[in-house]
Structures are given as structure tokens and as C-alpha cells.
Design a protein around this motif. Structure first.
Motif, PDB file in Angstrom:
ATOM      1  N   ASN A  55       0.716  -1.048  -0.288  1.00 24.22           N
ATOM      2  CA  ASN A  55      -0.305   0.257  -0.076  1.00 24.22           C
ATOM      3  C   ASN A  55       0.655   1.148   0.067  1.00 24.22           C
ATOM      4  O   ASN A  55      -0.234   2.669   0.388  1.00 24.22           O
ATOM      5  N   GLY A  56       1.815   1.308   0.281  1.00 21.40           N
ATOM      6  CA  GLY A  56       2.574   2.161  -0.306  1.00 21.40           C
ATOM      7  C   GLY A  56       3.355   2.908   1.545  1.00 21.40           C
ATOM      8  O   GLY A  56       4.361   3.675   1.209  1.00 21.40           O
ATOM      9  N   SER A  57       2.921   2.207   2.386  1.00 23.01           N
ATOM     10  CA  SER A  57       3.402   2.641   3.749  1.00 23.01           C
ATOM     11  C   SER A  57       4.196   2.025   4.203  1.00 23.01           C
ATOM     12  O   SER A  57       4.792   0.915   3.265  1.00 23.01           O
ATOM     13  N   ALA A  58       5.060   2.734   5.255  1.00 27.08           N
ATOM     14  CA  ALA A  58       6.453   2.131   5.420  1.00 27.08           C
ATOM     15  C   ALA A  58       6.023   1.188   6.617  1.00 27.08           C
ATOM     16  O   ALA A  58       5.098   1.173   7.510  1.00 27.08           O
ATOM     17  N   ILE A  59       6.900  -0.054   6.540  1.00 29.78           N
ATOM     18  CA  ILE A  59       6.857  -1.135   7.174  1.00 29.78           C
ATOM     19  C   ILE A  59       7.423  -0.853   8.640  1.00 29.78           C
ATOM     20  O   ILE A  59       8.512  -0.117   9.247  1.00 29.78           O
ATOM     21  N   PRO A  60       6.831  -1.110   9.733  1.00 26.32           N
ATOM     22  CA  PRO A  60       7.505  -0.757  11.625  1.00 26.32           C
ATOM     23  C   PRO A  60       8.550  -1.937  10.980  1.00 26.32           C
ATOM     24  O   PRO A  60       8.546  -2.412  11.248  1.00 26.32           O
ATOM     25  N   LEU A  61       9.861  -1.243  12.050  1.00 24.37           N
ATOM     26  CA  LEU A  61      10.765  -1.912  12.110  1.00 24.37           C
ATOM     27  C   LEU A  61      10.646  -1.556  13.858  1.00 24.37           C
ATOM     28  O   LEU A  61      11.982  -2.454  14.385  1.00 24.37           O
ATOM     29  N   TYR A  62      10.705  -0.458  14.176  1.00 28.24           N
ATOM     30  CA  TYR A  62      10.422  -0.841  15.724  1.00 28.24           C
ATOM     31  C   TYR A  62       9.665  -0.130  16.345  1.00 28.24           C
ATOM     32  O   TYR A  62       8.676   0.012  15.876  1.00 28.24           O
ATOM     33  N   ALA A  72       7.587   2.478  14.440  1.00 27.00           N
ATOM     34  CA  ALA A  72       8.382   3.545  14.222  1.00 27.00           C
ATOM     35  C   ALA A  72       9.102   2.474  12.958  1.00 27.00           C
ATOM     36  O   ALA A  72       9.484   1.637  13.384  1.00 27.00           O
ATOM     37  N   HIS A  73       9.190   3.423  11.975  1.00 23.68           N
ATOM     38  CA  HIS A  73      10.191   2.643  10.245  1.00 23.68           C
ATOM     39  C   HIS A  73      11.336   3.189  10.885  1.00 23.68           C
ATOM     40  O   HIS A  73      12.542   2.395  10.318  1.00 23.68           O
ATOM     41  N   GLY A  94       4.267   9.064   5.023  1.00 28.34           N
ATOM     42  CA  GLY A  94       4.482   8.201   6.773  1.00 28.34           C
ATOM     43  C   GLY A  94       5.805   8.889   7.248  1.00 28.34           C
ATOM     44  O   GLY A  94       6.824   8.193   8.292  1.00 28.34           O
ATOM     45  N   ARG A  95       6.547  10.372   6.767  1.00 28.02           N
ATOM     46  CA  ARG A  95       7.920  10.578   7.344  1.00 28.02           C
ATOM     47  C   ARG A  95       7.359  11.433   8.448  1.00 28.02           C
ATOM     48  O   ARG A  95       8.349  12.141   9.309  1.00 28.02           O
ATOM     49  N   GLY A  96       6.438  11.430   9.099  1.00 25.41           N
ATOM     50  CA  GLY A  96       6.241  12.854  10.256  1.00 25.41           C
ATOM     51  C   GLY A  96       6.406  11.393  11.341  1.00 25.41           C
ATOM     52  O   GLY A  96       6.545  10.321  11.536  1.00 25.41           O
ATOM     53  N   GLY A  97       5.870  12.016  12.543  1.00 24.49           N
ATOM     54  CA  GLY A  97       6.350  11.304  13.745  1.00 24.49           C
ATOM     55  C   GLY A  97       6.814  11.932  14.878  1.00 24.49           C
ATOM     56  O   GLY A  97       5.820  13.471  14.938  1.00 24.49           O
ATOM     57  N   PHE A  98       7.542  11.858  15.850  1.00 21.16           N
ATOM     58  CA  PHE A  98       7.894  12.822  16.649  1.00 21.16           C
ATOM     59  C   PHE A  98       8.918  13.469  17.195  1.00 21.16           C
ATOM     60  O   PHE A  98      10.132  12.098  16.809  1.00 21.16           O
TER      61      PHE A  98
END
Length: 251
Positions: free
Chosen positions: A4-11, A25-26, A95-99
């Protein structure tokens, strides 16, 4: 990215006691750092919260887990207190947003570990001597990932292989860290662990006594390898192995 083009979480940032996932989080920037700068006040967490979180309020008892494509933990770090300072929006791609957060100075002093974790989590099979794809200064990061993942995935400090002869290829040994990587793989296969210090080797041999009979270790191309890792360390490692009944042959 998934289909779907979404980043897969690595963390996963997890509340340790409950196991509840707080944030997925990816990518995390500022946590894996050079050993001479092992404190980082600003951490960028590229991901999203699983539930509601309050900016400006600390999260407590937090564990950072590294997860594979199936969402299974393959590594972990106990962070403790995490401060979520603010949020940021993604620029240029979804998917490049975050904290923006702080781990209050706690960081992992293995700069290449993040890239290595991504490789390990990808699902691609590990191959013998995989650390050779990285420069020599990153071999300690590979060894760190080996040890962290070995115990996180439920394995003990012991020999699992059943073969009577284990072979070390000295051409792969460029320094102390790559020696322990090669030893671990010679005994326990690709990505295998068999100590990261002399005491660690002794622990693995101690706990292997009842599980496997003493084995023979053949060290090919040993002369150059012993010089590169340090002749004193090489002699001590051979001494520890022989003390526990391992027949070591240097070639």
C-alpha cells in the motif's frame, strides 16, 4: 514499504510491564551513534502512536523493540524514560512524520546497528561472513546485533551445532570483533553467537558441557588473522578453548 506504500515498522516502543505498544516506527534517528558521542538529546521517531499520547509528558518503563516483518521481536533496548517533546509532519513523502523525543541521553554506541537491524529484519536469509559487507569499523556493530538478537530470540550462551569439526576462515578476521563474529558462526551457523569477550567464550563453553561433546576447531589462515586481531588476544582465545577441552588446530 508494503504493497500500500506505507512504511513497515522496524521498531516498537513498548510499555515493558504490560507489553502494550505505544508507538510504531519505521526509522529512529539519533539513537545509534558513534561510540565517542554516545549521548543524544534529540531523537527523531518516524512513526505514529497506537493510541493517544500526551506531548510534554514522559513515558515511563519503555522498551524499544526491533521487530521483523512478522512483527516478532528480534532485538531490544530498555530505555526507561522517554520524553515526547513535539510532533513533526512528513515532507516529500507519506509516512515521514513522527515525534521529536528525548531518551534523556541514553543512546546505543554502535553507529551501524540501525542499518544492520534493518537487514536482519528484512527476512532475507543470513549468510556466513555477512559482516564483511560492512567496513571494518562497523564489525563491532554487527557483533552487537548478533549478541542482542541471540538472547532476545530465546537462545542461550551455548553451542547448538552438532558437527564434530568447526572451521574458522581467518581471511574474514580483520579485527577483534570480526573474530568473535567468525567464531560464533563457525560454531552456531550464520548470525550465530559464541561469546563477544573471552569471558563470553568461557560462558558458552561452560553451558555447552552437558549439551554437546568437546569439538575440534580448525582455524584456517590463522597467521595473518592472529596478527590483525592481536596476537595476545588470539593466544588467550585459543587458551580458553583448549582449557575447556576444545581441540584447536591452527593452519
Amino acid at each position: 514499504m508494503n504493497e500500500n506504500g506505507s512504511a513497515i515498522p522496524l521498531y516498537h516502543l513498548v510499555e515493558e510491564d504490560s507489553g502494550n505498544v505505544i508507538i510504531t516506527a519505521h526509522e529512529i534517528n539519533g539513537f545509534f551513534v558513534e561510540s565517542d558521542s554516545a549521548e543524544s538529546e534529540e531523537i527523531l521517531i518516524f512513526g505514529s502512536a497506537r493510541g493517544s499520547v500526551r506531548l510534554g509528558k514522559d513515558l515511563s518503563d519503555v522498551e524499544l523493540r526491533v521487530v521483523n516483518l512478522a512483527g516478532e521481536a528480534i532485538g531490544s533496548y530498555y530505555i526507561g524514560r522517554v520524553g515526547l517533546r513535539s510532533m513533526f509532519e512528513g515532507e516529500g513523502s507519506a509516512g515521514r512524520g513522527g515525534f521529536i523525543a528525548t531518551f534523556y541521553g541514553y543512546a546505543c554506541p554502535y553507529a551501524a546497528a540501525g542499518a544492520i537491524w534493518r537487514q536482519w529484519a528484512s527476512g532475507s536469509p543470513l549468510v556466513r561472513g555477512g559482516w564483511m559487507e560492512y567496513p571494518a569499523e562497523s564489525h563491532d556493530s554487527w557483533l552487537h546485533v548478533v549478541q542482542n538478537s541471540w538472547f532476545e530470540t530465546g537462545r542461550a550462551a551455548k553451542r547448538y551445532g552438532a558437527g564434530e569439526i568447526c572451521v574458522i576462515d581467518g581471511r574474514r578476521i580483520l579485527d577483534e570483533s570480526s573474530f568473535y563474529c567468525e567464531l560464533g558462526e563457525s560454531v552456531n551457523g550464520p548470525g550465530g553467537y559464541f561469546g563477544s569477550t573471552l569471558d563470553g567464550i568461557a560462558d558458552c563453553l561452560t553451558f555447552s558441557r552437558n549439551a554437546r561433546a568437546p569439538f575440534e576447531l580448525v582455524w584456517e589462515h590463522s597467521s595473518g588473522a592472529r596478527e590483525r586481531m592481536g596476537t595476545s588476544l588470539a593466544a588467550s582465545a585459543v587458551g580458553v578453548l583448549r582449557e575447556f577441552g576444545v581441540e584447536v588446530t591452527l593452519r
